[in-house]
Design an enzyme around this catalytic site. Structure first.
Site, PDB file in Angstrom:
ATOM      1  CB  CYS A  16      -5.342   3.575  -4.321  1.00  0.00           C
ATOM      2  SG  CYS A  16      -4.498   1.989  -4.528  1.00  0.00           S
ATOM      3  CB  CYS A  70      -0.915  -0.001   1.220  1.00  0.00           C
ATOM      4  SG  CYS A  70      -1.938   1.474   1.362  1.00  0.00           S
TER       5      CYS A  70
END
Length: 275
Positions: free
Chosen positions: A211, A80
């Site tokens: 994201c 991530c």
């Protein structure tokens, strides 16, 4: 006070609960992660970042610290990009890492990072690999896209209409034969030279404000469609702006990281979720 320490942070409004657990003693179950991330019955977040020493998990890494990342539904994720930045901000601010250039471990491999004086963080994201094409369907409308692997799977679709007009409340359809473990879905507008606008529906989470790996995938896909594999672009997401550079075999992501709160989880609440 004898509860379980937590912090809350975000990177371009992609928000996380951090759990400092240097020796890997916490039993981090799917149920506990899902409850923590629930915005009604928990703290609310897009995911959980456990701060643990690589050796405590038996991970082979050049970095002392490993980012054990979980999606909001409790599933384990490889990587991530926004989470890494928040993870790094915590390590530096807490004094656990005295340097500003170091390496952290992730399930997608080691990631070199740099903490800047203004609080922003640059993450070496590894290669952004074009793996093919596929199609996603949003509210009955198909969108062709470029498949990109950034340590986790993405499908990037260039949209002619404004991405703001897309309804991403429900899970868009995708080809499970191409993406058997699910996929992050990015929808982008090309704004001109070196600038994109993006929305994303994240695997295991839903639509998020940002994201990090998705922004890297978006730039890599846009460059690929333009006939190149090298370039830099700003990416505007609902949570802010990041800068992505893609080169052959390597990419970087630079953006802000904020720690906004800290406290303790009630031990009885935590124990009840493990029952």
């Amino acid at each position: 006070m004898g509860g379980i320490e937590f912090l809350k942070g975000h990177g371009t409004q992609n928000d996380f609960v951090l759990l400092p657990d240097p020796d890997g003693r916490l039993e981090l179950t799917e149920a506990r992660v899902a409850a923590l991330c629930d915005r009604q019955r928990g703290l609310g977040a897009d995911g959980v970042l456990r701060v643990v020493r690589s050796a405590a998990l038996g991970e082979e890494s050049e970095g002392e610290w490993f980012m054990d990342y979980r999606n909001a539904d409790g599933s384990i994720a490889e990587m991530c990009g926004n989470g890494v930045r928040v993870f790094v901000r915590y390590l530096v601010d807490s004094g656990l890492v005295p340097e500003r250039d170091f390496v952290i471990g992730t399930r997608a491999g080691d990631r070199p990072v740099r903490m800047h004086a203004d609080g922003s963080v640059t993450v070496g994201m590894g290669p952004a690999t074009i793996t093919g094409t596929s199609v996603t369907v949003v509210a009955g409308k198909p969108f062709s896209g470029v498949a990109v692997n950034v340590g986790n799977p993405h499908l990037v679709s260039v949209v002619e209409d404004e991405v703001d007009e897309l309804d991403l409340r429900d899970q868009p359809d995708f080809d499970s034969d191409v993406f058997p473990e699910g996929v992050n879905l990015e929808f982008i507008n090309l704004l001109g030279d070196n600038a994109l606008k993006m929305r994303v529906h994240e695997r295991g989470v839903g639509e998020t404000r940002s994201c990090g790996t998705g922004t890297v995938a978006a730039v890599a896909a846009a460059l690929h469609l333009a006939g190149t594999d090298t370039g830099e672009a700003t990416v505007d997401i609902p949570g802010g702006r990041v800068v992505v550079e893609v080169r052959r075999g390597e990419s970087t992501l630079t953006g802000p990281a904020e720690i906004v709160a800290r406290g303790e989880l009630d031990e009885a609440w935590w124990a009840g979720l493990g029952a």
